[in-house]
Design a protein around this motif. Structure first.
Motif, PDB file in Angstrom:
ATOM      1  N   GLN A  78      33.221  41.968  64.797  1.00 58.25           N
ATOM      2  CA  GLN A  78      31.886  42.400  64.418  1.00 58.25           C
ATOM      3  C   GLN A  78      31.514  41.896  63.033  1.00 58.25           C
ATOM      4  N   SER A  79      32.501  41.911  62.118  1.00 59.90           N
ATOM      5  CA  SER A  79      32.271  41.462  60.736  1.00 59.90           C
ATOM      6  C   SER A  79      33.169  40.262  60.485  1.00 59.90           C
ATOM      7  N   GLN A  80      32.589  39.089  60.561  1.00 57.84           N
ATOM      8  CA  GLN A  80      33.371  37.873  60.389  1.00 57.84           C
ATOM      9  C   GLN A  80      33.405  37.409  58.928  1.00 57.84           C
ATOM     10  N   SER A  81      32.782  38.153  58.046  1.00 54.01           N
ATOM     11  CA  SER A  81      32.881  37.917  56.600  1.00 54.01           C
ATOM     12  C   SER A  81      32.762  39.253  55.893  1.00 54.01           C
ATOM     13  N   LEU A  82      33.279  39.294  54.684  1.00 53.90           N
ATOM     14  CA  LEU A  82      33.198  40.537  53.909  1.00 53.90           C
ATOM     15  C   LEU A  82      33.050  40.195  52.429  1.00 53.90           C
ATOM     16  N   THR A  83      32.705  41.189  51.672  1.00 50.21           N
ATOM     17  CA  THR A  83      32.531  41.017  50.220  1.00 50.21           C
ATOM     18  C   THR A  83      33.780  41.520  49.503  1.00 50.21           C
ATOM     19  N   LEU A  84      34.404  40.608  48.741  1.00 49.41           N
ATOM     20  CA  LEU A  84      35.536  41.008  47.905  1.00 49.41           C
ATOM     21  C   LEU A  84      35.005  41.803  46.722  1.00 49.41           C
ATOM     22  N   GLN A  85      35.699  42.859  46.359  1.00 48.06           N
ATOM     23  CA  GLN A  85      35.266  43.725  45.266  1.00 48.06           C
ATOM     24  C   GLN A  85      36.175  43.504  44.048  1.00 48.06           C
ATOM     25  N   GLY A  86      35.635  42.803  43.043  1.00 50.13           N
ATOM     26  CA  GLY A  86      36.363  42.608  41.786  1.00 50.13           C
ATOM     27  C   GLY A  86      35.672  43.365  40.663  1.00 50.13           C
ATOM     28  N   SER A  87      36.462  43.980  39.784  1.00 51.18           N
ATOM     29  CA  SER A  87      35.861  44.751  38.691  1.00 51.18           C
ATOM     30  C   SER A  87      36.814  44.774  37.495  1.00 51.18           C
ATOM     31  N   SER A  88      36.242  45.067  36.310  1.00 47.79           N
ATOM     32  CA  SER A  88      37.028  45.206  35.077  1.00 47.79           C
ATOM     33  C   SER A  88      36.291  46.144  34.145  1.00 47.79           C
ATOM     34  N   ALA A  89      37.057  47.036  33.520  1.00 48.56           N
ATOM     35  CA  ALA A  89      36.473  47.936  32.523  1.00 48.56           C
ATOM     36  C   ALA A  89      36.360  47.272  31.158  1.00 48.56           C
ATOM     37  N   THR A  90      36.883  46.044  31.041  1.00 43.86           N
ATOM     38  CA  THR A  90      36.821  45.321  29.767  1.00 43.86           C
ATOM     39  C   THR A  90      35.503  44.565  29.689  1.00 43.86           C
ATOM     40  N   PRO A  91      34.715  44.788  28.642  1.00 44.15           N
ATOM     41  CA  PRO A  91      33.413  44.107  28.562  1.00 44.15           C
ATOM     42  C   PRO A  91      33.578  42.597  28.382  1.00 44.15           C
ATOM     43  N   GLY A  92      32.631  41.878  28.971  1.00 39.44           N
ATOM     44  CA  GLY A  92      32.516  40.450  28.721  1.00 39.44           C
ATOM     45  C   GLY A  92      33.542  39.581  29.393  1.00 39.44           C
ATOM     46  N   VAL A  93      34.221  40.073  30.427  1.00 41.88           N
ATOM     47  CA  VAL A  93      35.242  39.258  31.061  1.00 41.88           C
ATOM     48  C   VAL A  93      34.597  38.217  31.962  1.00 41.88           C
ATOM     49  N   ALA A  94      35.349  37.152  32.232  1.00 39.88           N
ATOM     50  CA  ALA A  94      34.949  36.129  33.201  1.00 39.88           C
ATOM     51  C   ALA A  94      35.848  36.262  34.419  1.00 39.88           C
ATOM     52  N   PRO A 128      41.092  35.442  56.549  1.00 40.85           N
ATOM     53  CA  PRO A 128      42.095  36.432  56.168  1.00 40.85           C
ATOM     54  C   PRO A 128      43.111  35.798  55.210  1.00 40.85           C
ATOM     55  N   GLY A 129      43.770  36.636  54.440  1.00 37.64           N
ATOM     56  CA  GLY A 129      44.796  36.165  53.516  1.00 37.64           C
ATOM     57  C   GLY A 129      44.771  36.950  52.211  1.00 37.64           C
ATOM     58  N   VAL A 130      45.564  36.454  51.255  1.00 36.22           N
ATOM     59  CA  VAL A 130      45.659  37.104  49.941  1.00 36.22           C
ATOM     60  C   VAL A 130      44.740  36.372  48.976  1.00 36.22           C
ATOM     61  N   TYR A 131      43.852  37.114  48.354  1.00 37.45           N
ATOM     62  CA  TYR A 131      42.920  36.573  47.368  1.00 37.45           C
ATOM     63  C   TYR A 131      43.343  37.081  45.978  1.00 37.45           C
ATOM     64  N   THR A 132      43.370  36.156  45.032  1.00 39.55           N
ATOM     65  CA  THR A 132      43.786  36.500  43.663  1.00 39.55           C
ATOM     66  C   THR A 132      42.573  36.471  42.743  1.00 39.55           C
ATOM     67  N   LEU A 133      42.411  37.565  42.002  1.00 31.29           N
ATOM     68  CA  LEU A 133      41.330  37.656  41.017  1.00 31.29           C
ATOM     69  C   LEU A 133      41.945  37.573  39.614  1.00 31.29           C
ATOM     70  N   THR A 134      41.498  36.589  38.844  1.00 35.83           N
ATOM     71  CA  THR A 134      41.912  36.447  37.437  1.00 35.83           C
ATOM     72  C   THR A 134      40.709  36.726  36.559  1.00 35.83           C
ATOM     73  N   VAL A 135      40.878  37.701  35.647  1.00 37.09           N
ATOM     74  CA  VAL A 135      39.799  37.982  34.697  1.00 37.09           C
ATOM     75  C   VAL A 135      40.264  37.537  33.317  1.00 37.09           C
ATOM     76  N   THR A 136      39.363  36.906  32.580  1.00 39.16           N
ATOM     77  CA  THR A 136      39.644  36.424  31.221  1.00 39.16           C
ATOM     78  C   THR A 136      38.723  37.146  30.255  1.00 39.16           C
ATOM     79  N   ALA A 137      39.353  37.855  29.290  1.00 33.44           N
ATOM     80  CA  ALA A 137      38.576  38.614  28.308  1.00 33.44           C
ATOM     81  C   ALA A 137      38.058  37.673  27.221  1.00 33.44           C
ATOM     82  N   PRO A 138      37.121  38.130  26.401  1.00 35.57           N
ATOM     83  CA  PRO A 138      36.631  37.288  25.298  1.00 35.57           C
ATOM     84  C   PRO A 138      37.739  36.851  24.339  1.00 35.57           C
ATOM     85  N   ASN A 139      38.868  37.604  24.268  1.00 32.03           N
ATOM     86  CA  ASN A 139      39.963  37.207  23.385  1.00 32.03           C
ATOM     87  C   ASN A 139      40.878  36.174  24.024  1.00 32.03           C
TER      88      ASN A 139
END
Length: 501
Positions: free
Chosen positions: A353-369, A390-401
């Protein structure tokens, strides 16, 4: 000892005279010195004699000096060398010899007379120069000689003639010594050159000196804070004007001044605020302005010269030294920010029924990429990209520092078809409505029927009065569907009947 006479007189008045020679054994040794016991410049010979009043007629003399050497055998003995002398007198008496000795010290009085003397300077006003002398020998005689036949047989005198003078001093022992002097004519003001150092941090005390090739100058210095001295050179920690009155022995004077300056200005030094150490900037620069040479010290024994860099947080001190020895320091703090950002990644499940989905990435650190990576070369730079594999998705966040953190999200695939089996009754005359049932072991499935003449029905159970092929589609909660078919057969053939009447 000597000759003695004995007179004997009897009762008749007759005399008998006997002469007796009395000789002393041994002869007594007694030395006399003439005219004195001292050899000096007036008397170069002393006569040593054996005292005749105590010497036997047949006495023998031997004289010895201080080294024990025989220097004479008679009396008197002339000596010209100050020394210790020994007289040995021997007298024969039968088979025996009697010996006696005496010792005398002949003194050395040939020393030069002791005296002090000085000659003055003919003054600026042509006043006479003093010539003075003195001696502890109260019987000493003085004689001054000088230019143009100058003579003065006194200890103290005056002269108005410049030139060379000689003083002759004759002591009471007749010995003479001399000393030469030059009487100068004061030519005028003293020739003085003044020198002064600069007070600095490296040399907090300045040297000040009056330099002259002329002798006999008296110095009188005055300066700041009541300073005064009579030395030609001195040191001072106080800057200011120092005045010198220089006077010659003849009374000529000159006034000069020299300024002692102070150079205690610290070097200019300002330190640029350093950047903060971060994951993106693991080293920061340390730089200072205004000073030619800067030395740095810091944490863990850090040291460097000039502009430099560091990877260590902490307090750094810049030290600058000027040519005058003065120093300046400035301090900076190198801060560090290497805190990793907070990150969270959430995946989901793909199904029919759902052949695509939205990955949910978040960070409490301001200004991350954000940077996603995943199966099939997947990449995205938004926090909520769409994934269709399907599979493993990796999220990398980079802070302003520059610091990074990672989390993974699992995307699962649920494409399992539901289980389905169909059953149907037969249409008969006795049962004109045939029942149909769709059976599935898959929970939550929905059943949709379709058949002849536009037949539709929803549900597991259905009924029909029309024979034909019927199709049931089972749809699971994951949207996956399975379709099966079943034929509804009609058995409505009337039986053959023969009636006979």
């Amino acid at each position: 000892n000597g000759f003695y006479t004995v007179t004997l007189t009897n009762q008749y008045g007759c005399d008998s005279i006997i002469n007796v020679n009395v000789v002393q054994f041994p002869a007594e040794a007694v030395i006399t010195a003439s005219p004195t016991d001292q050899i000096d410049c007036l008397q170069d010979t002393v006569w040593l004699s054996a005292d005749s009043s105590v010497v036997s007629l047949n006495a023998q003399y031997r004289w010895y000096d201080g080294s024990g050497a025989l220097v004479g055998t008679g009396s008197p003995l002339a000596v010209t060398v100050p020394d210790t002398y020994v007289l040995e007198i021997s007298t024969d008496f039968g088979s025996s010899t009697c010996v006696d000795t005496d010792t005398i010290q002949i003194l050395d009085g040939t020393g030069a007379p002791s005296f002090t003397a000085q000659a003055g300077i003919i003054g600026c006003d042509a006043s006479a120069a003093p010539l003075t002398a003195s001696s502890p020998d109260t019987l000493a005689a003085f004689l001054w000689t000088g230019p143009m036949g100058f003579q003065a047989a006194v200890a103290d005198t005056l002269t108005t003639l410049a030139g060379d003078y000689t003083l002759y001093v004759t002591g009471s022992n007749g010995c003479t010594d001399s000393m030469s002097f030059t009487v100068m004519q004061d030519a005028g003001l003293p020739g003085i050159a003044l020198q002064a150092d600069t007070i600095s941090c490296a040399q907090p005390v300045a040297g000040v000196a009056a330099i002259s090739g002329q002798g006999g100058i008296a110095y009188a210095w005055t300066g700041p804070a009541g300073f005064s001295t009579t030395d030609s050179a001195f040191t001072t920690p106080v800057a200011g004007t120092y005045q010198l009155v220089a006077s010659t022995a003849g009374g000529c004077a000159d006034t000069l001044a020299v300024v002692v300056t102070a150079d205690t200005l610290a070097p200019s030094l300002s330190v640029s605020p350093p950047d903060t150490l971060t994951c993106a900037m693991p080293q920061v620069s340390l730089s200072a302005n205004g000073a030619a040479q800067v030395a740095w010290t810091g944490p863990a024994g850090f040291s460097a010269a000039g502009d430099t860099s560091t990877a260590l947080p902490g307090t750094y001190v810049a030290f600058a030294a000027a040519a005058n020895g003065c120093t300046a320091t400035d301090t900076v703090v190198v801060a560090i920010d290497t805190v990793a950002p907070q990150v969270a990644a959430i995946g989901g499940t793909l199904d029919c029924q759902s052949q695509s989905l939205t990955l949910q990435g978040s960070s409490a650190t301001p200004g991350v990429a954000y940077a996603w990576s995943g199966p099939g070369g997947f990449s995205a730079s938004t926090p909520t990209p769409t994934a269709s594999q399907p599979g493993v998705y990796t999220l990398t966040v980079t802070a302003p520092n520059g610091c990074t953190a990672q989390d993974t999200a699992l995307v699962q695939l649920d494409a399992a078809l539901p289980d389905l089996s169909l059953q149907a009754d037969t249409i008969t005359c006795a049962q004109p409505l045939a029942g149909m049932v769709a059976l599935s072991a898959t929970p939550g499935v929905t059943i949709a029927w379709a058949g002849p003449d536009g037949f539709t029905h929803t549900g597991h159970d259905a009924g029909t009065t029309t024979p034909g092929w019927y199709y049931a589609t089972a749809t699971a909660p994951n949207g996956c569907a399975r379709t099966d078919s079943i034929e509804v057969v009609a058995d409505t053939l009337a039986p053959d009947a023969t009636a006979m009447a």
